[in-house]
Motif scaffolding. Structure first.
Motif, PDB file in Angstrom:
ATOM      1  N   ALA A   1      40.742  67.404  33.055  1.00  0.00           N
ATOM      2  CA  ALA A   1      42.803  66.983  33.575  1.00  0.00           C
ATOM      3  C   ALA A   1      42.729  65.718  33.933  1.00  0.00           C
ATOM      4  O   ALA A   1      43.050  65.171  33.769  1.00  0.00           O
ATOM      5  CB  ALA A   1      43.349  68.135  34.365  1.00  0.00           C
ATOM      6  N   LEU A   2      41.395  65.273  35.168  1.00  0.00           N
ATOM      7  CA  LEU A   2      42.490  64.046  35.280  1.00  0.00           C
ATOM      8  C   LEU A   2      41.683  63.150  34.673  1.00  0.00           C
ATOM      9  O   LEU A   2      42.057  61.740  34.659  1.00  0.00           O
ATOM     10  CB  LEU A   2      41.668  64.199  36.640  1.00  0.00           C
ATOM     11  N   GLY A   3      40.409  63.155  34.183  1.00  0.00           N
ATOM     12  CA  GLY A   3      40.230  62.178  33.035  1.00  0.00           C
ATOM     13  C   GLY A   3      39.108  61.057  33.934  1.00  0.00           C
ATOM     14  O   GLY A   3      39.008  61.357  35.115  1.00  0.00           O
ATOM     15  N   PRO A   4      38.792  60.053  32.553  1.00  0.00           N
ATOM     16  CA  PRO A   4      37.682  59.084  33.134  1.00  0.00           C
ATOM     17  C   PRO A   4      37.829  58.674  34.325  1.00  0.00           C
ATOM     18  O   PRO A   4      37.391  57.558  35.070  1.00  0.00           O
ATOM     19  CB  PRO A   4      37.244  58.509  31.942  1.00  0.00           C
ATOM     20  N   ALA A   5      39.974  58.169  34.520  1.00  0.00           N
ATOM     21  CA  ALA A   5      40.030  56.754  35.387  1.00  0.00           C
ATOM     22  C   ALA A   5      39.796  56.857  36.608  1.00  0.00           C
ATOM     23  O   ALA A   5      39.785  56.557  37.561  1.00  0.00           O
ATOM     24  CB  ALA A   5      41.655  56.785  35.296  1.00  0.00           C
ATOM     25  N   TYR A   6      39.144  58.119  37.387  1.00  0.00           N
ATOM     26  CA  TYR A   6      39.193  58.974  38.740  1.00  0.00           C
ATOM     27  C   TYR A   6      37.798  58.818  38.882  1.00  0.00           C
ATOM     28  O   TYR A   6      36.790  59.352  38.449  1.00  0.00           O
ATOM     29  CB  TYR A   6      39.859  60.217  38.951  1.00  0.00           C
ATOM     30  N   ASP A   7      37.364  57.659  40.226  1.00  0.00           N
ATOM     31  CA  ASP A   7      35.707  58.358  40.434  1.00  0.00           C
ATOM     32  C   ASP A   7      35.725  58.903  41.606  1.00  0.00           C
ATOM     33  O   ASP A   7      36.712  59.908  41.932  1.00  0.00           O
ATOM     34  CB  ASP A   7      35.783  56.688  41.128  1.00  0.00           C
ATOM     35  N   MET A   8      34.397  59.367  41.758  1.00  0.00           N
ATOM     36  CA  MET A   8      34.031  61.088  42.121  1.00  0.00           C
ATOM     37  C   MET A   8      33.028  60.289  43.051  1.00  0.00           C
ATOM     38  O   MET A   8      32.200  59.839  42.894  1.00  0.00           O
ATOM     39  CB  MET A   8      33.690  62.087  41.319  1.00  0.00           C
ATOM     40  N   GLU A   9      34.207  60.842  44.439  1.00  0.00           N
ATOM     41  CA  GLU A   9      32.584  60.877  46.254  1.00  0.00           C
ATOM     42  C   GLU A   9      32.401  62.157  46.323  1.00  0.00           C
ATOM     43  O   GLU A   9      33.590  62.398  46.495  1.00  0.00           O
ATOM     44  CB  GLU A   9      32.960  59.499  46.236  1.00  0.00           C
ATOM     45  N   MET A  10      32.052  62.645  47.130  1.00  0.00           N
ATOM     46  CA  MET A  10      32.508  63.325  48.410  1.00  0.00           C
ATOM     47  C   MET A  10      30.946  63.090  49.527  1.00  0.00           C
ATOM     48  O   MET A  10      30.270  62.369  49.242  1.00  0.00           O
ATOM     49  CB  MET A  10      30.682  64.330  47.492  1.00  0.00           C
ATOM     50  N   VAL A  11      31.765  63.986  50.315  1.00  0.00           N
ATOM     51  CA  VAL A  11      31.109  63.236  52.161  1.00  0.00           C
ATOM     52  C   VAL A  11      30.776  64.859  52.098  1.00  0.00           C
ATOM     53  O   VAL A  11      31.757  65.140  52.792  1.00  0.00           O
ATOM     54  CB  VAL A  11      32.526  62.939  52.487  1.00  0.00           C
ATOM     55  N   GLU A  12      29.902  65.012  53.081  1.00  0.00           N
ATOM     56  CA  GLU A  12      28.888  66.706  53.979  1.00  0.00           C
ATOM     57  C   GLU A  12      28.725  66.167  55.019  1.00  0.00           C
ATOM     58  O   GLU A  12      28.071  65.123  55.184  1.00  0.00           O
ATOM     59  CB  GLU A  12      28.199  66.667  52.658  1.00  0.00           C
ATOM     60  N   THR A  13      28.898  67.093  56.057  1.00  0.00           N
ATOM     61  CA  THR A  13      29.044  67.328  57.230  1.00  0.00           C
ATOM     62  C   THR A  13      28.263  68.872  57.800  1.00  0.00           C
ATOM     63  O   THR A  13      28.384  69.505  57.820  1.00  0.00           O
ATOM     64  CB  THR A  13      30.295  66.745  58.041  1.00  0.00           C
TER      65      THR A  13
END
Length: 258
Positions: free
Chosen positions: A135-147
């Motif tokens: 739904a957001l499309g390719p203009a959104y960069d995806m990142e993650m932080v895990e603790t």
């Protein structure tokens, strides 16, 4: 009633699993394994405590083994259980590609269930995230932080990898081609096709995972926080009850259980 065996009953997850199994009227704890130096400390469980799993399985045909130990220990358990035909629920993380392939092959001849995270919330996220990504499309960069707590040995966590792979698949990417688990020095601008997964370790954090969607003029954050190991243990014991009635033929996951 389902007979269960808990691997590594002195460990963080093992102890939680053993105590919950004892309290569950639908489960019968028929034995646990632990290193020889810790065996006497577990006698209060009121069931056989041994170092060698094979000694337990001889007297527990059909018992479901629940294992949250280490990759090496888990693979040895699968081999031993396979000789006896016992089902096994596996929550061990840090399995490499070869070990995962071996699990899938072993599942053709013995009932096996593997999930890097057995919480209901995380597995609902795995269903919902692809819809958000698309739904957001390719203009959104995806990142993650895990603790996670300071004693956790693998990084990134198995849950983080599963979630990141889910994000990559939703974009039509191969995760190994776009992953970035560490940034340091002059690295240049962020590529469009990249998913960064950063790891924090400290204290007694059970498990936090936050996914970031950085878009033009806004940011979306989706966070899952595990407050207790019981979340994962209850999921594993629920899987054990379910797996007791299944046949070999595939490596079962939480999606099959749901």
């Amino acid at each position: 009633m389902t007979d269960v065996i808990i691997m590594g009953a002195k460990g963080r997850m093992g102890a939680t699993l053993a105590n919950l199994a004892l309290a569950d009227p639908e489960l019968n704890l028929v034995g646990v394994t632990e290193r020889s130096r810790n065996i006497k400390e577990l006698e209060a469980l009121g069931c056989p405590v041994v170092e060698d799993l094979d000694n337990l399985l001889a007297d527990a045909p059909g018992a479901v083994i629940v294992d949250f130990t280490s990759p090496e220990s888990t693979m040895k358990m699968v081999e031993t259980a396979g000789r006896r035909g016992n089902p096994a629920v596996i929550g061990t993380t840090g399995l490499d590609a070869a070990q995962q392939k071996q699990l899938a092959e072993s599942a053709n001849s013995q009932p096996l269930f593997w999930a890097p995270n057995m919480s209901v919330g995380v597995n609902v996220l795995l269903k919902m995230l692809p819809m958000l990504v698309q739904a957001l499309g390719p203009a959104y960069d995806m990142e993650m932080v895990e603790t996670h707590h300071r004693m956790k040995k693998d990084a990134p966590s198995g849950t983080a990898l599963k979630l990141a792979q889910c994000l990559a698949e939703a974009r039509g990417w191969e995760y190994d081609d776009v992953k970035n688990h560490c940034r340091d020095g002059i690295i240049g601008a962020r590529p469009e096709e990249e998913i960064g997964v950063q790891t924090l370790r400290g204290g007694d954090v059970v498990g936090d995972h936050t996914m970031f969607f950085f878009g033009p003029g806004e940011r979306i954050e989706v966070t899952h926080r595990a407050h207790s190991r019981e979340t994962f243990a209850q999921g594993a014991l629920r899987a054990a009850k379910w797996l007791a009635g299944q046949k070999p033929g595939k490596l079962y996951t939480m999606q099959d259980l749901f």
